[in-house]
Design a protein around this motif. Structure first.
Motif, PDB file in Angstrom:
ATOM      1  N   SER A   1      -1.375  -9.124  -7.577  1.00  0.00           N
ATOM      2  CA  SER A   1      -0.518  -8.164  -6.917  1.00  0.00           C
ATOM      3  C   SER A   1      -0.191  -8.382  -5.850  1.00  0.00           C
ATOM      4  N   ALA A   2       0.555  -7.732  -5.058  1.00  0.00           N
ATOM      5  CA  ALA A   2       1.953  -8.579  -3.915  1.00  0.00           C
ATOM      6  C   ALA A   2       0.862  -8.752  -3.183  1.00  0.00           C
ATOM      7  N   THR A   3      -0.023  -8.647  -2.637  1.00  0.00           N
ATOM      8  CA  THR A   3      -1.244  -8.499  -1.053  1.00  0.00           C
ATOM      9  C   THR A   3      -1.716  -9.925  -1.549  1.00  0.00           C
TER      10      THR A   3
ATOM     11  N   ARG B   1      -4.465  -0.983  -3.431  1.00  0.00           N
ATOM     12  CA  ARG B   1      -5.499  -0.694  -2.571  1.00  0.00           C
ATOM     13  C   ARG B   1      -6.222  -2.987  -2.380  1.00  0.00           C
ATOM     14  N   PRO B   2      -5.853  -2.898  -1.174  1.00  0.00           N
ATOM     15  CA  PRO B   2      -6.564  -3.881  -1.131  1.00  0.00           C
ATOM     16  C   PRO B   2      -8.260  -4.390  -0.717  1.00  0.00           C
ATOM     17  N   ASN B   3      -9.368  -4.795  -1.333  1.00  0.00           N
ATOM     18  CA  ASN B   3     -10.426  -4.802  -1.419  1.00  0.00           C
ATOM     19  C   ASN B   3     -10.656  -5.334   0.017  1.00  0.00           C
TER      20      ASN B   3
ATOM     21  N   THR C   1       1.070  -1.682  -0.207  1.00  0.00           N
ATOM     22  CA  THR C   1       0.268   0.113   0.060  1.00  0.00           C
ATOM     23  C   THR C   1       0.944   1.013  -0.137  1.00  0.00           C
ATOM     24  N   ALA C   2       1.902   1.621   0.746  1.00  0.00           N
ATOM     25  CA  ALA C   2       3.020   2.447   0.844  1.00  0.00           C
ATOM     26  C   ALA C   2       3.901   2.713  -0.631  1.00  0.00           C
ATOM     27  N   ILE C   3       4.584   1.394  -1.116  1.00  0.00           N
ATOM     28  CA  ILE C   3       5.182   1.574  -1.994  1.00  0.00           C
ATOM     29  C   ILE C   3       4.683   1.327  -3.468  1.00  0.00           C
TER      30      ILE C   3
END
Length: 355
Positions: free
Chosen positions: A292-294, A172-174, A166-168
């Motif tokens: 996404s990375a998440t 935006r994870p839903n 989120t920071a880098i």
């Protein structure tokens, strides 16, 4: 910019919609004799667009399967580490993992006709060094702490990854990702049942060991975010190559100080660690090209399910009912992540957006 493979269906549908709109314009100006035929064609194209769009939204893309294969490979690696690390120092296991992966990575890179050195060498070296530090912390935790405690602390890294992404990366994870991650984390706790949460007669955990384990999870998250960023800049095989390229030389001082001669069984286990690691790294890097990375890191929770299976089959560690419920939660969370709509996937933005 790399085209997201899973958005190809949406692109085709959008193009088809343009065709539909074109037909609609033609139909307005068309003679009455042809207007019915054109309207029929328009309806068929619109119907095809709706079906194709629906499939593109809900299909399980290749990124999911790559990450699942990565979790399977890493679970096999953990089993080999358990065999080899029973007597050998943890840095010797890290060195063996790095040596085998280095050889295999070099072969794969050369067969692909690539330059192994890449173009963003500082970032590649940094990713390799972070991976080495994370691996050393994880192996230390497994060697000095109860396996359940070390496992649950290591699996703090998806939470750290979500924060860092989120920071880098501007991800935006839903809500679906958050719910799936919470279910998977609850499953991890039920499977691992760490003594500091569930209570036991075990001795209190050493604060230094706990700190090292948490640092391993944080460094793992940094390494995952680094891989995610590099997938837009370098070939996956080059990214994988740099991990053992940094890891193996970094272990040499410890090897000179405390290395032991492995038995034949331990030697085979060390080779297995390297091969399984190589497969896991390749699959994970491929998966991060599509997800996404998440989402990718949360899907690796499946590694605990695989490891529980290997423990029951090969080490006689039969899971109880709480472990089974935990495994079901992990699988459910992973499945929920796997069917997340393509349009819900965030695009990288901010300073690390791929150009």
């Amino acid at each position: 910019m790399l085209e997201h493979p899973e958005t190809a269906g949406d692109t085709a549908a959008d193009e088809a919609e343009v065709v539909v709109e074109g037909i609609g314009v033609d139909a307005v100006a068309a003679p009455p004799a042809n207007r019915g035929q054109i309207h029929g064609t328009q309806d068929r194209v619109r119907s095809a667009c709706r079906v194709r769009t629906s499939r593109s939204k809900w299909e399980v893309g290749p990124g999911v399967w790559y990450v699942v294969a990565s979790a399977l490979a890493f679970s096999v690696m953990t089993s080999f580490v358990k065999i080899a690390g029973h007597r050998l120092p943890s840095q010797e296991v890290v060195a063996a993992r790095g040596a085998v992966s280095l050889l295999l990575s070099w072969i794969l890179v050369r067969r692909a006709g690539l330059s192994p050195w890449g173009t963003h060498r500082r970032l590649l070296l940094l990713r390799g060094f972070l991976g080495y530090l994370a691996l050393s912390c994880v192996f230390h935790a497994v060697a000095t702490m109860p396996l359940a405690d070390a496992t649950v602390l290591q699996y703090l890294y998806p939470l750290f990854t979500a924060i860092l992404a989120t920071a880098i990366l501007g991800e935006r994870p839903n809500a679906r990702v958050v719910i799936a991650g919470a279910a998977s984390l609850a499953g991890i706790l039920l499977v691992a049942r760490p003594s500091f949460l569930f209570g036991s007669d075990a001795a209190a955990l050493n604060l230094v060991d706990v700190t090292i384990a948490v640092c391993g999870a944080l460094l793992t998250a940094f390494a995952y975010v680094g891989v995610k960023h590099l997938t837009a800049l370098e070939h996956p095989l080059v990214i994988v190559f740099y991990f053992p390229l940094v890891t193996f030389p970094a272990t040499l001082p410890a090897l000179l100080h405390s290395a032991l001669m492995p038995t034949p069984a331990e030697a085979l286990a060390l080779v297995g660690v390297g091969i399984a690691t190589q497969a896991g790294q390749v699959f994970l890097t491929q998966g991060l090209q599509h997800l996404s990375a998440t989402r990718a890191t949360a899907l690796t929770y499946l590694q605990v399910v695989f490891a529980t299976t290997w423990g029951a089959v090969f080490f006689g560690e039969i899971p109880d009912h709480r472990s089974m419920v935990g495994a079901m939660l992990v699988v459910s969370g992973a499945f929920l992540l796997g069917i997340t709509r393509v349009r819900d996937q965030p695009r990288a933005s901010g300073p690390f957006r791929a150009a």
